[in-house]
Scaffold this motif. Sequence first.
Motif, PDB file in Angstrom:
ATOM      1  N   TYR A 151       0.803  -1.225   0.000  1.00 47.14           N
ATOM      2  CA  TYR A 151       0.000   0.000   0.000  1.00 47.14           C
ATOM      3  C   TYR A 151       0.838   1.278   0.000  1.00 47.14           C
ATOM      4  O   TYR A 151       0.295   2.363   0.138  1.00 47.14           O
ATOM      5  CB  TYR A 151      -0.940   0.024   1.209  1.00 47.14           C
ATOM      6  N   LEU A 157      -5.578   4.394   0.542  1.00 48.02           N
ATOM      7  CA  LEU A 157      -5.603   3.521   1.734  1.00 48.02           C
ATOM      8  C   LEU A 157      -6.695   3.995   2.703  1.00 48.02           C
ATOM      9  O   LEU A 157      -6.751   5.176   3.053  1.00 48.02           O
ATOM     10  CB  LEU A 157      -4.238   3.556   2.442  1.00 48.02           C
ATOM     11  N   GLN A 161      -8.087  -0.351   6.429  1.00 53.22           N
ATOM     12  CA  GLN A 161      -6.883  -1.052   5.945  1.00 53.22           C
ATOM     13  C   GLN A 161      -5.662  -0.669   6.784  1.00 53.22           C
ATOM     14  O   GLN A 161      -4.840  -1.519   7.136  1.00 53.22           O
ATOM     15  CB  GLN A 161      -6.629  -0.712   4.468  1.00 53.22           C
ATOM     16  N   ASP A 164      -5.763  -2.435  10.056  1.00 55.14           N
ATOM     17  CA  ASP A 164      -5.402  -3.830   9.863  1.00 55.14           C
ATOM     18  C   ASP A 164      -3.868  -3.981   9.829  1.00 55.14           C
ATOM     19  O   ASP A 164      -3.301  -4.886  10.453  1.00 55.14           O
ATOM     20  CB  ASP A 164      -6.021  -4.283   8.527  1.00 55.14           C
TER      21      ASP A 164
END
Length: 323
Positions: A151, A157, A161, A164
Amino acid sequence: MKSHILGENRIHIERISQELLNNMGSTISFIKEIGEHILLGSGKLLRPLLFILSCKLLEYEEEHVYSLSTVFEYIHVASLLHDDVLDNAKTRRNKPSVNNKWGDHVAILEGDFFYSRSLRIAISTQNIRFLEKLTIATENMVEGQLMEILYSNNLSLTKEQYMDIIEKKTASLLSAACECAAIIAKAGTKKENALKNFGLNLGMAFQLVDDLLDYVSSEDIFGKPVGKDLKEGKVTLPLIYALQKMGAEDRRRIEQLFEEKRNCLNEHEYIIERVVQTDAISRTRKDALSFIKKAKESLSLFNNSPAKNALINLSNYIVQRDY
Ligand code: FPP
Ligand code: MG
């Protein structure tokens, strides 16, 4: 060791530091030299301290706990040695990084040494579940780090996310440090889960603060250069929040900065200033505080004790720290 975290934990920190040096013996003196360089820096020793305080909370007082606590610092140090190679970082813990001083190959191998040594110490417990949690945490760290790479330079993003990624790359090890204390103490499922959640939420808050300090701290205090995330193309929560308030022009400037990958200092400084001008930092701090609240709630299961107090104080310090 920096002074703020010492206080009531001084005795533990001193014993952990001693064991960190004792446990890294090797016939190759170079291993020790590099190990001392990184271990005797300004590390907070947060992970081994969490393990020790969790053991105390459970009244598990076996002599081997200090030696065992080094497992969590060694894995952390292994990941930092590798992370600094990935990031081409020049500074770590107020010192030249190992890759900077001795080169990438040495840093990778030293990281491998610390990881293997941590497993050897963990194996001495003969406790398979302890080992299982530890290796799952490490797998998570690798996954989180890989997701971060996938990413990078990506302004799409999402907050989910990002959460996570930080859960995997950072919170998983803090969580394992606390949960493994319950496993070794044979405290039962309820207490295992409570400590696992305590560490997980604390870890989330820790990384959120790390990411906001990257925008607002100073190199002297932080122990590593600030503005590093932006330079590495790393999108963190302050930037995600700031992007929600920025116009198309600012967004385009960040995209260009990421695409060009040039070390354009004025442009970096402009973006950092723009992020700080929005409410991104205070929103990130607020999120960190709510993780700390959840962490403290996980401790409600345990009776009041000096260890519980120390864990609560440590939680408060995580969000108040400036390095
Ligand atoms: C530092 O975070 C890095 C991590 C939290 C995890 C790095 C994980 C790996 C390299 C994979 C696991 C490897 C082993 C050997 C266990 P950061 O980059 O946000 O912080 P920084 O600004 O201090 O570099
Ligand atoms: Mg890094």
